[in-house]
Motif scaffolding. Structure first.
Motif, short mmCIF file in Angstrom:
data_model
loop_
_atom_site.label_atom_id
_atom_site.label_comp_id
_atom_site.label_asym_id
_atom_site.label_seq_id
_atom_site.Cartn_x
_atom_site.Cartn_y
_atom_site.Cartn_z
N ILE A 202 7.44 5.35 -3.06
CA ILE A 202 7.49 5.20 -1.60
C ILE A 202 6.12 4.81 -1.07
O ILE A 202 6.00 3.93 -0.21
CB ILE A 202 8.01 6.50 -0.94
CG1 ILE A 202 9.50 6.66 -1.22
CG2 ILE A 202 7.74 6.51 0.56
CD1 ILE A 202 10.08 8.00 -0.81
N GLU A 203 5.06 5.46 -1.59
CA GLU A 203 3.70 5.09 -1.18
C GLU A 203 3.42 3.63 -1.50
O GLU A 203 2.85 2.91 -0.69
CB GLU A 203 2.67 5.98 -1.89
CG GLU A 203 2.54 7.36 -1.31
CD GLU A 203 1.50 8.18 -2.06
OE1 GLU A 203 0.53 7.59 -2.58
OE2 GLU A 203 1.66 9.40 -2.11
N TYR A 204 3.82 3.20 -2.71
CA TYR A 204 3.59 1.81 -3.10
C TYR A 204 4.38 0.86 -2.21
O TYR A 204 3.87 -0.17 -1.78
CB TYR A 204 3.95 1.61 -4.57
CG TYR A 204 3.89 0.17 -5.01
CD1 TYR A 204 2.67 -0.51 -5.07
CD2 TYR A 204 5.05 -0.52 -5.33
CE1 TYR A 204 2.61 -1.83 -5.45
CE2 TYR A 204 5.00 -1.85 -5.71
CZ TYR A 204 3.78 -2.50 -5.78
OH TYR A 204 3.73 -3.82 -6.15
N PHE A 205 5.64 1.19 -1.94
CA PHE A 205 6.47 0.31 -1.11
C PHE A 205 5.95 0.22 0.32
O PHE A 205 6.16 -0.78 1.00
CB PHE A 205 7.93 0.77 -1.10
CG PHE A 205 8.63 0.56 -2.41
CD1 PHE A 205 8.29 -0.47 -3.26
CD2 PHE A 205 9.64 1.42 -2.81
CE1 PHE A 205 8.94 -0.67 -4.46
CE2 PHE A 205 10.30 1.23 -4.01
CZ PHE A 205 9.95 0.19 -4.84
N ASN A 206 5.27 1.26 0.78
CA ASN A 206 4.70 1.24 2.13
C ASN A 206 3.31 0.62 2.18
O ASN A 206 2.77 0.43 3.26
CB ASN A 206 4.65 2.66 2.70
CG ASN A 206 6.02 3.18 3.05
OD1 ASN A 206 6.92 2.41 3.39
ND2 ASN A 206 6.20 4.48 2.97
N SER A 207 2.76 0.29 1.02
CA SER A 207 1.40 -0.27 1.00
C SER A 207 1.41 -1.74 1.41
O SER A 207 2.42 -2.44 1.29
CB SER A 207 0.79 -0.13 -0.39
OG SER A 207 1.44 -0.99 -1.29
N SER A 208 0.28 -2.20 1.88
CA SER A 208 0.16 -3.59 2.32
C SER A 208 0.21 -4.56 1.14
O SER A 208 0.68 -5.68 1.27
CB SER A 208 -1.11 -3.79 3.12
OG SER A 208 -2.23 -3.48 2.31
N SER A 209 -0.25 -4.11 -0.02
CA SER A 209 -0.23 -5.01 -1.19
C SER A 209 1.21 -5.32 -1.61
O SER A 209 1.52 -6.45 -1.99
CB SER A 209 -1.01 -4.42 -2.35
OG SER A 209 -0.43 -3.21 -2.77
N PHE A 210 2.10 -4.33 -1.52
CA PHE A 210 3.50 -4.58 -1.87
C PHE A 210 4.14 -5.52 -0.86
O PHE A 210 4.87 -6.45 -1.23
CB PHE A 210 4.28 -3.27 -1.93
CG PHE A 210 5.76 -3.47 -2.12
CD1 PHE A 210 6.26 -3.82 -3.36
CD2 PHE A 210 6.64 -3.32 -1.07
CE1 PHE A 210 7.62 -4.02 -3.55
CE2 PHE A 210 7.99 -3.52 -1.24
CZ PHE A 210 8.48 -3.87 -2.49
N VAL A 211 3.88 -5.29 0.41
CA VAL A 211 4.46 -6.14 1.46
C VAL A 211 3.97 -7.58 1.28
O VAL A 211 4.76 -8.53 1.37
CB VAL A 211 4.08 -5.60 2.86
CG1 VAL A 211 4.51 -6.56 3.95
CG2 VAL A 211 4.71 -4.23 3.08
#
Length: 136
Positions: free
Chosen positions: A67-76
């Protein structure tokens, strides 16, 4: 008093008393074994539940990291690039397309033309000639 002792000792040493006390002892042993088996089954169930709790906590931690990764700007940013084809401002994009018209025979002819024969091939020179378009 002697008569009372005599009656009690007779009763205590009688066959009926022996049978009743044996039945009572067997009944108590049966109750004890039943409780012991239930206790052991409960402990096994408790251990399996503790292990399941540990596994679920590990899964929960992994999901929290996701969830932290999916909410990060790098994932977006990555998803915007890959799925939507977007780019940053002042960024240059190079598109590479595949050529599905591969002809193995044609490549073999070019190789033979450039190297003369398949013996004594010096591969680094061959690659340099290929990329620098040096023809013999």
């Amino acid at each position: 008093m002697v008569k009372k002792k005599n009656i009690l000792s007779r009763l205590f040493f009688s066959k009926l008393f022996f049978i009743l006390s044996t039945i009572l002892i067997l009944f108590l042993v049966w109750i004890f074994l039943k409780g012991y088996n239930e206790n052991r089954a409960t402990n096994q169930n408790l251990e399996s539940l503790k292990k399941e709790i540990e596994d679920l906590e590990k899964d929960n931690q992994e999901f929290s990291r996701l969830i932290e990764y999916f909410n990060s700007s790098s994932f977006v940013e990555k998803e915007a690039r890959e799925k939507l084809g977007l780019k940053k401002e002042d960024e240059k994009v190079i598109a590479v397309t595949e050529n599905n018209n591969y002809n193995n025979e044609q490549d073999s002819e070019i190789l033979e033309k450039n190297i003369g024969s398949k013996e004594n091939i010096f591969l680094p020179k061959l690659w340099i000639d290929y990329f620098l378009k040096i023809e013999k």
